[in-house]
Motif scaffolding. Structure first.
Motif, PDB file in Angstrom:
ATOM      1  N   VAL A   1       0.821  -1.214   0.000  1.00  0.00           N
ATOM      2  CA  VAL A   1       0.000   0.000   0.000  1.00  0.00           C
ATOM      3  C   VAL A   1       0.859   1.270   0.000  1.00  0.00           C
ATOM      4  CG1 VAL A   1      -0.211   0.165   2.513  1.00  0.00           C
ATOM      5  CG2 VAL A   1      -2.051   1.006   1.103  1.00  0.00           C
ATOM      6  N   ILE A   2       0.349   2.283  -0.687  1.00  0.00           N
ATOM      7  CA  ILE A   2       0.933   3.625  -0.593  1.00  0.00           C
ATOM      8  C   ILE A   2      -0.018   4.447   0.266  1.00  0.00           C
ATOM      9  CG2 ILE A   2       1.695   5.686  -1.847  1.00  0.00           C
ATOM     10  CD1 ILE A   2       1.785   3.889  -4.376  1.00  0.00           C
ATOM     11  N   THR A   3       0.518   5.144   1.276  1.00  0.00           N
ATOM     12  CA  THR A   3      -0.332   5.986   2.117  1.00  0.00           C
ATOM     13  C   THR A   3       0.051   7.444   1.898  1.00  0.00           C
ATOM     14  OG1 THR A   3       1.145   6.021   4.022  1.00  0.00           O
ATOM     15  CG2 THR A   3      -0.381   4.191   3.896  1.00  0.00           C
ATOM     16  N   ASP A   4      -0.961   8.274   1.885  1.00  0.00           N
ATOM     17  CA  ASP A   4      -0.767   9.705   1.658  1.00  0.00           C
ATOM     18  C   ASP A   4      -1.588  10.397   2.739  1.00  0.00           C
ATOM     19  OD1 ASP A   4       0.479  11.588  -0.094  1.00  0.00           O
ATOM     20  OD2 ASP A   4      -1.509  12.104  -0.868  1.00  0.00           O
ATOM     21  N   ILE A   5      -0.913  11.158   3.615  1.00  0.00           N
ATOM     22  CA  ILE A   5      -1.560  11.583   4.858  1.00  0.00           C
ATOM     23  C   ILE A   5      -1.728  13.102   4.942  1.00  0.00           C
ATOM     24  CG2 ILE A   5      -1.341  11.538   7.393  1.00  0.00           C
ATOM     25  CD1 ILE A   5       0.022   8.814   7.086  1.00  0.00           C
ATOM     26  N   TYR A   6      -2.923  13.504   5.352  1.00  0.00           N
ATOM     27  CA  TYR A   6      -3.293  14.916   5.500  1.00  0.00           C
ATOM     28  C   TYR A   6      -3.750  15.153   6.931  1.00  0.00           C
ATOM     29  CZ  TYR A   6      -3.169  14.575   0.498  1.00  0.00           C
ATOM     30  OH  TYR A   6      -2.736  14.354  -0.780  1.00  0.00           O
ATOM     31  N   ASP A   7      -3.305  16.249   7.515  1.00  0.00           N
ATOM     32  CA  ASP A   7      -3.635  16.509   8.915  1.00  0.00           C
ATOM     33  C   ASP A   7      -4.648  17.646   9.020  1.00  0.00           C
ATOM     34  OD1 ASP A   7      -3.683  16.562  11.633  1.00  0.00           O
ATOM     35  OD2 ASP A   7      -1.528  16.856  11.899  1.00  0.00           O
ATOM     36  N   THR A   8      -5.773  17.368   9.682  1.00  0.00           N
ATOM     37  CA  THR A   8      -6.787  18.425   9.869  1.00  0.00           C
ATOM     38  C   THR A   8      -6.477  19.254  11.104  1.00  0.00           C
ATOM     39  OG1 THR A   8      -8.259  17.214  11.350  1.00  0.00           O
ATOM     40  CG2 THR A   8      -8.546  16.824   8.991  1.00  0.00           C
ATOM     41  N   GLY A   9      -5.536  18.781  11.913  1.00  0.00           N
ATOM     42  CA  GLY A   9      -5.287  19.410  13.205  1.00  0.00           C
ATOM     43  C   GLY A   9      -5.972  18.630  14.317  1.00  0.00           C
ATOM     44  N   ARG A  10      -7.079  17.977  13.968  1.00  0.00           N
ATOM     45  CA  ARG A  10      -7.763  17.096  14.917  1.00  0.00           C
ATOM     46  C   ARG A  10      -8.086  15.808  14.194  1.00  0.00           C
ATOM     47  NH1 ARG A  10     -12.405  20.468  18.030  1.00  0.00           N
ATOM     48  NH2 ARG A  10     -11.123  22.194  18.775  1.00  0.00           N
ATOM     49  N   GLY A  11      -7.093  15.010  13.981  1.00  0.00           N
ATOM     50  CA  GLY A  11      -7.278  13.756  13.251  1.00  0.00           C
ATOM     51  C   GLY A  11      -6.888  13.928  11.799  1.00  0.00           C
ATOM     52  N   LYS A  12      -6.412  12.844  11.216  1.00  0.00           N
ATOM     53  CA  LYS A  12      -5.879  12.888   9.855  1.00  0.00           C
ATOM     54  C   LYS A  12      -6.752  12.113   8.883  1.00  0.00           C
ATOM     55  CE  LYS A  12      -1.350  12.718  11.998  1.00  0.00           C
ATOM     56  NZ  LYS A  12      -0.373  11.706  12.440  1.00  0.00           N
ATOM     57  N   VAL A  13      -6.482  12.352   7.602  1.00  0.00           N
ATOM     58  CA  VAL A  13      -7.064  11.553   6.531  1.00  0.00           C
ATOM     59  C   VAL A  13      -5.914  10.799   5.888  1.00  0.00           C
ATOM     60  CG1 VAL A  13      -8.183  11.657   4.264  1.00  0.00           C
ATOM     61  CG2 VAL A  13      -8.937  13.180   6.105  1.00  0.00           C
ATOM     62  N   GLU A  14      -6.091   9.507   5.715  1.00  0.00           N
ATOM     63  CA  GLU A  14      -5.047   8.664   5.122  1.00  0.00           C
ATOM     64  C   GLU A  14      -5.592   8.079   3.822  1.00  0.00           C
ATOM     65  OE1 GLU A  14      -2.316   5.250   7.043  1.00  0.00           O
ATOM     66  OE2 GLU A  14      -4.396   4.640   6.884  1.00  0.00           O
ATOM     67  N   LEU A  15      -5.085   8.555   2.687  1.00  0.00           N
ATOM     68  CA  LEU A  15      -5.485   7.978   1.405  1.00  0.00           C
ATOM     69  C   LEU A  15      -4.651   6.721   1.175  1.00  0.00           C
ATOM     70  CD1 LEU A  15      -5.675  11.210  -0.807  1.00  0.00           C
ATOM     71  CD2 LEU A  15      -7.478  10.139   0.574  1.00  0.00           C
ATOM     72  N   LEU A  16      -5.301   5.684   0.677  1.00  0.00           N
ATOM     73  CA  LEU A  16      -4.646   4.390   0.507  1.00  0.00           C
ATOM     74  C   LEU A  16      -4.779   3.920  -0.935  1.00  0.00           C
ATOM     75  CD1 LEU A  16      -6.403   2.911   3.621  1.00  0.00           C
ATOM     76  CD2 LEU A  16      -3.940   3.301   3.482  1.00  0.00           C
ATOM     77  N   GLU A  17      -3.650   3.627  -1.545  1.00  0.00           N
ATOM     78  CA  GLU A  17      -3.659   3.093  -2.912  1.00  0.00           C
ATOM     79  C   GLU A  17      -2.917   1.766  -2.905  1.00  0.00           C
ATOM     80  OE1 GLU A  17      -2.451   5.970  -5.977  1.00  0.00           O
ATOM     81  OE2 GLU A  17      -1.549   4.313  -7.087  1.00  0.00           O
ATOM     82  N   LYS A  18      -3.404   0.817  -3.663  1.00  0.00           N
ATOM     83  CA  LYS A  18      -2.799  -0.526  -3.666  1.00  0.00           C
ATOM     84  C   LYS A  18      -1.497  -0.563  -4.464  1.00  0.00           C
ATOM     85  CE  LYS A  18      -5.077  -1.721  -7.885  1.00  0.00           C
ATOM     86  NZ  LYS A  18      -6.193  -2.238  -8.603  1.00  0.00           N
ATOM     87  N   ILE A  19      -0.636  -1.499  -4.086  1.00  0.00           N
ATOM     88  CA  ILE A  19       0.480  -1.912  -4.950  1.00  0.00           C
ATOM     89  C   ILE A  19       0.269  -3.394  -5.166  1.00  0.00           C
ATOM     90  CG2 ILE A  19       2.988  -1.989  -5.245  1.00  0.00           C
ATOM     91  CD1 ILE A  19       3.211  -0.219  -2.763  1.00  0.00           C
ATOM     92  N   GLY A  20      -0.025  -3.800  -6.375  1.00  0.00           N
ATOM     93  CA  GLY A  20      -0.197  -5.224  -6.675  1.00  0.00           C
ATOM     94  C   GLY A  20      -1.571  -5.737  -6.296  1.00  0.00           C
ATOM     95  N   GLN A  21      -1.912  -6.898  -6.786  1.00  0.00           N
ATOM     96  CA  GLN A  21      -3.270  -7.436  -6.623  1.00  0.00           C
ATOM     97  C   GLN A  21      -3.439  -8.199  -5.304  1.00  0.00           C
ATOM     98  OE1 GLN A  21      -5.802  -6.456  -8.451  1.00  0.00           O
ATOM     99  NE2 GLN A  21      -4.295  -5.237  -9.593  1.00  0.00           N
ATOM    100  N   GLU A  22      -2.343  -8.497  -4.612  1.00  0.00           N
ATOM    101  CA  GLU A  22      -2.430  -9.236  -3.346  1.00  0.00           C
ATOM    102  C   GLU A  22      -2.695  -8.301  -2.167  1.00  0.00           C
ATOM    103  OE1 GLU A  22      -2.698 -12.564  -3.075  1.00  0.00           O
ATOM    104  OE2 GLU A  22      -2.798 -12.200  -5.225  1.00  0.00           O
ATOM    105  N   SER A  23      -2.597  -7.019  -2.409  1.00  0.00           N
ATOM    106  CA  SER A  23      -2.809  -6.024  -1.364  1.00  0.00           C
ATOM    107  C   SER A  23      -4.222  -6.120  -0.806  1.00  0.00           C
ATOM    108  CB  SER A  23      -2.580  -4.644  -1.983  1.00  0.00           C
ATOM    109  OG  SER A  23      -3.145  -3.643  -1.184  1.00  0.00           O
ATOM    110  N   SER A  24      -4.357  -5.897   0.506  1.00  0.00           N
ATOM    111  CA  SER A  24      -5.702  -5.911   1.101  1.00  0.00           C
ATOM    112  C   SER A  24      -6.543  -4.775   0.522  1.00  0.00           C
ATOM    113  CB  SER A  24      -5.607  -5.798   2.626  1.00  0.00           C
ATOM    114  OG  SER A  24      -4.963  -4.603   2.976  1.00  0.00           O
ATOM    115  N   ILE A  25      -5.879  -3.706   0.092  1.00  0.00           N
ATOM    116  CA  ILE A  25      -6.603  -2.586  -0.542  1.00  0.00           C
ATOM    117  C   ILE A  25      -7.155  -3.012  -1.902  1.00  0.00           C
ATOM    118  CG2 ILE A  25      -6.355  -0.231  -1.490  1.00  0.00           C
ATOM    119  CD1 ILE A  25      -6.370  -0.407   1.603  1.00  0.00           C
TER     120      ILE A  25
END
Ligand code: CO
Length: 135
Positions: A42-66
């Motif tokens: 997985v590739i994670t891309d993280i944004y901070d709101t100041g009170r909790g974050k958003v984590e975007l998740l993109e798969k790498i390969g077909q075996e990924s849980s994503i």
């Protein structure tokens, strides 16, 4: 176990690059981190709101849980993550309460956090991640 707050909301997406401008430029969230977690596929891309974050998740390969999640459910909220003060203690309590865990031994997630996942079967349908920050 002590929950310290919502750490992040994980969102599965087909393409981080395609959706990142919404989070970065429209909502103007602070982009704090991008990391490939090879072990999880997985590739994670993280944004901070100041009170909790958003984590975007993109798969790498077909075996990924994503990859499996996207196939089954499509894009959208993938998990909720709560910060805990002591993950070992949390795992012991969850096991005592017969809560179904995805992994019983904490693994290293993004940002060096120690993480464990609780199966949606035990939570009302949402995958829940518990994370302990590095000391
Ligand atoms: Co997460």
């Amino acid at each position: 176990m002590k929950i310290l707050g919502i750490e992040h909301i994980g969102i599965a997406t087909e393409s981080i690059d395609k959706i990142a401008p919404f989070w970065k430029q429209v909502l103007k969230l602070n982009h704090t981190h991008r990391e490939t977690v090879d072990k999880e596929g997985v590739i994670t891309d993280i944004y901070d709101t100041g009170r909790g974050k958003v984590e975007l998740l993109e798969k790498i390969g077909q075996e990924s849980s994503i990859a499996k999640f996207l196939e089954k459910r499509g894009q959208g909220i993938h998990h909720l993550c709560f910060e805990v003060d002591n993950i070992e203690e949390a795992i012991t309590e969850l096991k005592q309460a017969k809560i179904r865990l995805v992994n019983e031994i904490p693994t290293k997630g993004a940002e060096q956090n120690l993480v464990v996942f609780i199966h949606p079967e035990s939570t009302g349908g949402v995958l829940v991640e518990l994370a302990q920050k590095p000391k």
